[in-house]
Design a protein around this motif. Structure first.
Motif, PDB file in Angstrom:
ATOM      1  N   LEU A   1       0.872  -1.172   0.000  1.00 54.25           N
ATOM      2  CA  LEU A   1       0.000   0.000   0.000  1.00 54.25           C
ATOM      3  C   LEU A   1       0.911   1.224   0.000  1.00 54.25           C
ATOM      4  N   LYS A   2       0.968   1.945  -1.120  1.00 52.15           N
ATOM      5  CA  LYS A   2       1.889   3.068  -1.278  1.00 52.15           C
ATOM      6  C   LYS A   2       1.288   4.386  -0.799  1.00 52.15           C
ATOM      7  N   GLU A   3       0.024   4.639  -1.137  1.00 49.11           N
ATOM      8  CA  GLU A   3      -0.650   5.878  -0.748  1.00 49.11           C
ATOM      9  C   GLU A   3      -2.101   5.575  -0.412  1.00 49.11           C
ATOM     10  N   GLN A   4      -2.643   6.373   0.541  1.00 54.08           N
ATOM     11  CA  GLN A   4      -4.016   6.169   0.987  1.00 54.08           C
ATOM     12  C   GLN A   4      -5.045   6.612  -0.045  1.00 54.08           C
ATOM     13  N   GLY A   5      -4.769   7.681  -0.736  1.00 54.81           N
ATOM     14  CA  GLY A   5      -5.763   8.256  -1.626  1.00 54.81           C
ATOM     15  C   GLY A   5      -6.707   9.139  -0.838  1.00 54.81           C
TER      16      GLY A   5
ATOM     17  N   LEU B   1      -6.330  -8.086  -4.906  1.00 54.26           N
ATOM     18  CA  LEU B   1      -6.179  -7.135  -3.803  1.00 54.26           C
ATOM     19  C   LEU B   1      -5.911  -5.733  -4.334  1.00 54.26           C
ATOM     20  N   LYS B   2      -5.022  -5.636  -5.317  1.00 53.61           N
ATOM     21  CA  LYS B   2      -4.693  -4.331  -5.897  1.00 53.61           C
ATOM     22  C   LYS B   2      -5.943  -3.678  -6.479  1.00 53.61           C
ATOM     23  N   GLU B   3      -6.704  -4.431  -7.226  1.00 54.39           N
ATOM     24  CA  GLU B   3      -7.924  -3.911  -7.846  1.00 54.39           C
ATOM     25  C   GLU B   3      -8.916  -3.425  -6.784  1.00 54.39           C
ATOM     26  N   GLU B   4      -9.094  -4.230  -5.743  1.00 57.53           N
ATOM     27  CA  GLU B   4     -10.035  -3.865  -4.665  1.00 57.53           C
ATOM     28  C   GLU B   4      -9.598  -2.583  -3.961  1.00 57.53           C
ATOM     29  N   LEU B   5      -8.313  -2.474  -3.646  1.00 57.79           N
ATOM     30  CA  LEU B   5      -7.814  -1.306  -2.927  1.00 57.79           C
ATOM     31  C   LEU B   5      -7.827  -0.061  -3.807  1.00 57.79           C
ATOM     32  N   GLU B   6      -7.513  -0.225  -5.082  1.00 60.24           N
ATOM     33  CA  GLU B   6      -7.542   0.914  -5.994  1.00 60.24           C
ATOM     34  C   GLU B   6      -8.965   1.404  -6.237  1.00 60.24           C
ATOM     35  N   SER B   7      -9.947   0.526  -6.030  1.00 60.55           N
ATOM     36  CA  SER B   7     -11.343   0.937  -6.221  1.00 60.55           C
ATOM     37  C   SER B   7     -11.782   1.989  -5.196  1.00 60.55           C
ATOM     38  N   VAL B   8     -11.028   2.119  -4.100  1.00 65.07           N
ATOM     39  CA  VAL B   8     -11.331   3.150  -3.104  1.00 65.07           C
ATOM     40  C   VAL B   8     -10.227   4.212  -3.073  1.00 65.07           C
ATOM     41  N   GLY B   9      -9.499   4.342  -4.192  1.00 62.41           N
ATOM     42  CA  GLY B   9      -8.558   5.433  -4.347  1.00 62.41           C
ATOM     43  C   GLY B   9      -7.135   5.203  -3.883  1.00 62.41           C
ATOM     44  N   ALA B  10      -6.815   4.027  -3.378  1.00 58.06           N
ATOM     45  CA  ALA B  10      -5.454   3.767  -2.882  1.00 58.06           C
ATOM     46  C   ALA B  10      -4.491   3.580  -4.053  1.00 58.06           C
TER      47      ALA B  10
ATOM     48  N   VAL C   1      -3.266   1.313   7.515  1.00 58.13           N
ATOM     49  CA  VAL C   1      -3.476   2.357   6.512  1.00 58.13           C
ATOM     50  C   VAL C   1      -2.691   3.619   6.877  1.00 58.13           C
ATOM     51  N   ASP C   2      -2.628   3.945   8.156  1.00 59.03           N
ATOM     52  CA  ASP C   2      -1.895   5.136   8.604  1.00 59.03           C
ATOM     53  C   ASP C   2      -0.387   4.994   8.425  1.00 59.03           C
ATOM     54  N   ALA C   3       0.107   3.770   8.267  1.00 60.77           N
ATOM     55  CA  ALA C   3       1.549   3.527   8.216  1.00 60.77           C
ATOM     56  C   ALA C   3       2.101   3.420   6.792  1.00 60.77           C
ATOM     57  N   VAL C   4       1.357   3.919   5.798  1.00 64.65           N
ATOM     58  CA  VAL C   4       1.827   3.808   4.414  1.00 64.65           C
ATOM     59  C   VAL C   4       3.133   4.551   4.221  1.00 64.65           C
ATOM     60  N   PRO C   5       4.004   4.084   3.333  1.00 62.09           N
ATOM     61  CA  PRO C   5       3.901   2.858   2.545  1.00 62.09           C
ATOM     62  C   PRO C   5       4.144   1.630   3.413  1.00 62.09           C
ATOM     63  N   LYS C   6       3.379   0.589   3.163  1.00 57.61           N
ATOM     64  CA  LYS C   6       3.403  -0.579   4.038  1.00 57.61           C
ATOM     65  C   LYS C   6       2.968  -1.824   3.257  1.00 57.61           C
ATOM     66  N   PRO C   7       3.692  -2.939   3.413  1.00 54.55           N
ATOM     67  CA  PRO C   7       3.196  -4.183   2.816  1.00 54.55           C
ATOM     68  C   PRO C   7       1.931  -4.619   3.564  1.00 54.55           C
TER      69      PRO C   7
ATOM     70  N   LYS D   1      -9.928   7.708   2.673  1.00 57.75           N
ATOM     71  CA  LYS D   1      -9.261   6.986   3.758  1.00 57.75           C
ATOM     72  C   LYS D   1     -10.220   6.078   4.536  1.00 57.75           C
ATOM     73  N   ILE D   2     -11.379   6.565   4.871  1.00 61.74           N
ATOM     74  CA  ILE D   2     -12.335   5.759   5.650  1.00 61.74           C
ATOM     75  C   ILE D   2     -12.757   4.517   4.867  1.00 61.74           C
ATOM     76  N   ASN D   3     -13.051   4.703   3.584  1.00 62.17           N
ATOM     77  CA  ASN D   3     -13.419   3.552   2.756  1.00 62.17           C
ATOM     78  C   ASN D   3     -12.254   2.579   2.606  1.00 62.17           C
ATOM     79  N   LEU D   4     -11.034   3.123   2.541  1.00 62.38           N
ATOM     80  CA  LEU D   4      -9.848   2.272   2.443  1.00 62.38           C
ATOM     81  C   LEU D   4      -9.674   1.446   3.715  1.00 62.38           C
ATOM     82  N   ILE D   5      -9.860   2.062   4.861  1.00 59.95           N
ATOM     83  CA  ILE D   5      -9.752   1.335   6.132  1.00 59.95           C
ATOM     84  C   ILE D   5     -10.773   0.194   6.176  1.00 59.95           C
ATOM     85  N   LYS D   6     -12.001   0.485   5.778  1.00 58.78           N
ATOM     86  CA  LYS D   6     -13.043  -0.551   5.751  1.00 58.78           C
ATOM     87  C   LYS D   6     -12.668  -1.683   4.794  1.00 58.78           C
ATOM     88  N   LYS D   7     -12.129  -1.308   3.627  1.00 61.01           N
ATOM     89  CA  LYS D   7     -11.761  -2.308   2.627  1.00 61.01           C
ATOM     90  C   LYS D   7     -10.618  -3.195   3.150  1.00 61.01           C
TER      91      LYS D   7
END
Length: 134
Positions: free
Chosen positions: A70-74, A118-127, A99-105, A77-83
């Motif tokens: 996870l490189k950036e939150q986008g 996973l990438k597709e799902e996370l990018e769907s909420v702007g990450a 999520v707060d510790a980006v960049p993070k594996p 953020k709230i939707n990313l945390i839920k995802k």
């Protein structure tokens, strides 16, 4: 192997990705070391029996597993945390901390298919997500 080590190994095996990451960080700080090895050193350990010629063959096949970073939150953020919570089966606090510790594996050594999902799902909420072959 010493009888003292097996309970430790068993306890580590039960940790999730976030807990394991926190453990590594704590051990690095406690002992003043780093868990990452230079790639030249790590390569023979990851591929037993791989000599100078075998490395070229492995490159042709591509990575067998991926780390999802996870490189950036986008902006969502709230939707990313839920995802992250839902995808990784974490509690709300653990997902927020990750999520707060980006960049993070967020997940390591997964198949290409799982990594892309996973990438597709996370990018769907702007990450912003990066897949790194291992």
């Amino acid at each position: 192997m010493s009888d003292k080590l097996q309970p430790i190994i068993d306890a580590i095996a039960e940790l999730n990705v976030l807990e394991l990451s926190e453990l590594v960080k704590a051990l690095e700080e406690k002992f003043g070391v780093t868990a990452s090895a230079p790639m030249a050193m790590a390569m023979p350990m990851m591929m037993p029996g791989a000599g100078a010629g075998a490395g070229a063959e492995a490159k042709d096949e591509g990575p067998s597993a991926y780390n999802v970073i996870l490189k950036e939150q986008g902006s969502q953020k709230i939707n990313l945390i839920k995802k992250v919570k839902d995808l990784l089966g974490l509690g709300l606090k653990e997902a927020k901390d990750l999520v707060d510790a980006v960049p993070k594996p967020i997940k390591e050594n997964v198949s290409e298919e799982e990594a892309k999902k996973l990438k597709e799902e996370l990018e769907s909420v702007g990450a912003v997500v990066e897949l790194v072959g291992v």
